[in-house]
Design a protein around this motif. Structure first.
Motif, mmCIF file in Angstrom:
data_model
loop_
_atom_site.group_PDB
_atom_site.id
_atom_site.type_symbol
_atom_site.label_atom_id
_atom_site.label_comp_id
_atom_site.label_asym_id
_atom_site.label_seq_id
_atom_site.Cartn_x
_atom_site.Cartn_y
_atom_site.Cartn_z
ATOM 1 N N LEU A 1 0.837 -1.205 0.000
ATOM 2 C CA LEU A 1 0.000 0.000 0.000
ATOM 3 C C LEU A 1 0.871 1.255 0.000
ATOM 4 C CD1 LEU A 1 -2.653 1.566 0.274
ATOM 5 C CD2 LEU A 1 -2.553 1.154 2.752
ATOM 6 N N ALA A 2 1.917 1.253 0.821
ATOM 7 C CA ALA A 2 2.830 2.395 0.840
ATOM 8 C C ALA A 2 3.500 2.574 -0.521
ATOM 9 C CB ALA A 2 3.888 2.193 1.932
ATOM 10 N N CYS B 1 1.116 4.284 -2.909
ATOM 11 C CA CYS B 1 0.999 5.719 -2.615
ATOM 12 C C CYS B 1 2.250 6.479 -3.041
ATOM 13 C CB CYS B 1 0.737 5.928 -1.122
ATOM 14 S SG CYS B 1 -0.864 5.310 -0.555
ATOM 15 N N HIS B 2 3.417 5.825 -3.005
ATOM 16 C CA HIS B 2 4.638 6.482 -3.458
ATOM 17 C C HIS B 2 4.754 6.475 -4.975
ATOM 18 C CE1 HIS B 2 6.034 5.605 0.757
ATOM 19 N NE2 HIS B 2 6.462 6.835 0.622
ATOM 20 N N SER C 1 -0.378 13.708 -3.078
ATOM 21 C CA SER C 1 0.528 13.232 -2.026
ATOM 22 C C SER C 1 -0.061 13.468 -0.638
ATOM 23 C CB SER C 1 1.883 13.931 -2.152
ATOM 24 O OG SER C 1 2.488 13.646 -3.397
ATOM 25 N N SER D 1 -2.894 11.020 -0.156
ATOM 26 C CA SER D 1 -2.349 9.682 0.076
ATOM 27 C C SER D 1 -1.741 9.561 1.467
ATOM 28 C CB SER D 1 -1.288 9.371 -0.987
ATOM 29 O OG SER D 1 -1.840 9.392 -2.283
ATOM 30 N N SER D 2 -1.141 10.634 1.959
ATOM 31 C CA SER D 2 -0.563 10.609 3.301
ATOM 32 C C SER D 2 -1.647 10.424 4.362
ATOM 33 C CB SER D 2 0.212 11.904 3.558
ATOM 34 O OG SER D 2 1.284 12.028 2.646
ATOM 35 N N VAL E 1 -4.458 8.907 3.888
ATOM 36 C CA VAL E 1 -4.901 7.515 3.745
ATOM 37 C C VAL E 1 -3.926 6.569 4.453
ATOM 38 C CG1 VAL E 1 -5.239 5.640 2.085
ATOM 39 C CG2 VAL E 1 -6.184 7.909 1.626
ATOM 40 N N MET E 2 -2.627 6.795 4.294
ATOM 41 C CA MET E 2 -1.632 5.931 4.934
ATOM 42 C C MET E 2 -1.676 6.038 6.445
ATOM 43 S SD MET E 2 1.792 5.833 2.556
ATOM 44 C CE MET E 2 1.998 7.596 2.339
ATOM 45 N N PRO F 1 4.341 9.742 5.676
ATOM 46 C CA PRO F 1 3.154 10.622 5.576
ATOM 47 C C PRO F 1 3.103 11.688 6.649
ATOM 48 C CG PRO F 1 2.528 8.422 6.320
ATOM 49 C CD PRO F 1 3.947 8.330 5.868
ATOM 50 N N LEU G 1 5.121 13.011 -2.375
ATOM 51 C CA LEU G 1 5.553 11.616 -2.284
ATOM 52 C C LEU G 1 6.255 11.153 -3.551
ATOM 53 C CD1 LEU G 1 2.464 9.981 -0.525
ATOM 54 C CD2 LEU G 1 4.687 10.529 0.481
#
Length: 447
Positions: free
Chosen positions: A194-195, A198-199, A223, A226-227, A229-230, A366, A381
């Protein structure tokens, strides 16, 4: 522990050996120096005896105490204008010793507040060094250094720490091999994927064909989303690990066979002793604040001098940020993971390596993006193609390595070789962190 028990140390403290957030503190068993006569034990004044006993445990109670003199030397080198490479080297050594003591102090606090909250404290403070360095780099607008140092910590844990643990454990148990809890590895690999997604999305967005000016703001917004979300995923992971599925992360002890029993020395005494706190809660908290402040100062020196040290040594800044900083900063914990692999406790080694990599990628990265947002700094990201490719290949390699629940030395050797190749890649890379450096530095670095 020693036979002398001070009255401020609580007795019968619950200290379970389960894997919490991938951070198991090895300082007490690996690096602690034990003495039957603590410092100041014959002093009559209770407060002074209390202070000296804590000083003995925190400062002199580790084999890394021989490194502590470099900490005042780093301050002297900074204030008296010594060469900036010397400031960097001394600060780096000081941070490595203090990081191990931070791990020890969070372990002491965990004895008093219980394994659940204690695990959360360990998770928060376990990677404090990387977070502090990242925050100071953000303050100086060195976004590339933040990305390099955090990504380097992930790669170091995934390839170097895990690979060395599997290799050493495989050599030590050559004939029978080693097994580990595959469910724990699967959970961490899913989070790492998942990370990685996102990256990768900001990089793919930038490479979609539009101009850099048109994609800059959308990449930044993506970004930040996504951060968030993480961070939500990481909080859910904490609930999953601590409460709903904690059995997935317990260090499972298999019954010993006759061959293992023959190797066990000392009978019941050979088993791991139940650890107890050696200093009080508030004493540990005060020492933790003090040592964290020292790490903050040394981290500021590291950020200020890393480019000058890199140019004077003829080493790329990316190599120092991605390879050197993570190895030295986490050397104590990395050594502990290897020791557990030697003891055929591979679940704990995996908890240290995978858990720390998950924490950095799903929480620290994040968090830095959100902190930069608050500070008015545009950090995204987008880790560029080379860095993102290294991260992707590393995660895929680790996922394939851990898919069957069995380990041998060849798997560990392959991961170590992967890390060596990545290290060589960034060693030959000469991309500077800042484009504002004066030309004479580049001329000096080539001499």
């Amino acid at each position: 522990m020693g036979s002398l028990q001070e009255p401020w140390v609580l007795e019968n403290v619950d200290s379970k050996g389960s894997v919490r957030h991938g951070k198991i503190n090895m300082s007490s068993s690996l690096l602690r120096t034990k003495s039957d006569l603590p410092l100041g034990s014959r002093v009559r004044c209770p407060m002074l005896r209390h202070f000296l006993a804590n000083l003995h445990e925190v400062v002199l109670g580790t084999k890394l105490s021989v490194i502590f003199p470099v900490i005042p030397l780093a301050f002297v080198a900074h204030f008296y204008g010594f060469g900036r490479p010397w400031v960097f080297a001394l600060s780096l050594l000081g941070v490595s010793a203090l990081a191990e003591r931070i791990s020890f102090l969070t372990e002491q606090i965990a004895y008093y507040i219980g394994p659940t909250v204690g695990g959360l404290v360990n998770a928060t403070c376990g990677n404090a060094t990387e977070l502090i360095i990242a925050i100071f780099a953000l303050r100086q607008n060195k976004i590339d250094m933040v990305k390099y140092s955090l990504l380097g910590s992930v790669l170091s844990n995934l390839l170097l720490v895990l690979g060395t643990s599997l290799f050493c454990g495989g050599i030590a148990h050559l004939r029978k091999g080693q097994k580990f809890n595959r469910r724990q590895a699967e959970v961490n690999c899913i989070l790492l994927l998942l990370a990685l997604l996102c990256h990768s999305l900001p990089l793919l967005f930038r490479m979609s064909g539009a101009s850099a000016a048109d994609t800059a703001d959308p990449i930044l917004q993506l970004s930040r989303a996504s951060s968030v979300v993480m961070l939500i995923a990481y909080i859910t992971y904490l609930v999953f690990q601590l409460f709903t599925h904690s059995q997935f992360f317990e260090a499972q002890e298999e019954p010993k066979d006759e061959e293992d029993g023959a190797l066990e020395q000392g009978g019941g005494e050979g088993k791991e002793e139940e650890e107890e706190a050696v200093i009080g809660f508030w004493s540990a908290f005060v020492w933790l604040v003090g040592l964290t402040s020292l790490i903050s100062l040394l981290s500021e020196y590291l950020v200020e001098t890393i480019e000058d040290a890199s140019y004077s040594w003829g080493i790329s800044v990316s190599f120092n940020s991605m390879i050197l900083l993570p190895i030295v900063g986490n050397a104590a914990e990395h050594a502990g993971a290897i020791v557990f692999a030697f003891k055929d406790k591979l679940d704990i080694s995996l908890g240290v390596a995978l858990g720390s990599a998950t924490q950095i990628s799903m929480f620290a990265v994040p968090l830095c993006v959100i902190a930069a947002w608050i500070m008015g700094i545009d950090m995204d990201l987008n880790f560029n193609l080379l860095e993102t490719g290294c991260l992707a290949l590393s995660i895929v390699a680790v996922a394939f390595t851990l898919q069957d629940g069995n380990s041998h030395y060849l798997k560990g050797l392959i991961l170590i070789l992967l890390y060596s190749v990545i290290g060589a890649c960034f060693f030959v890379s000469k991309t500077p962190l800042s484009k504002n450096k004066s030309p004479y530095i580049y001329i000096y670095s080539s001499l």
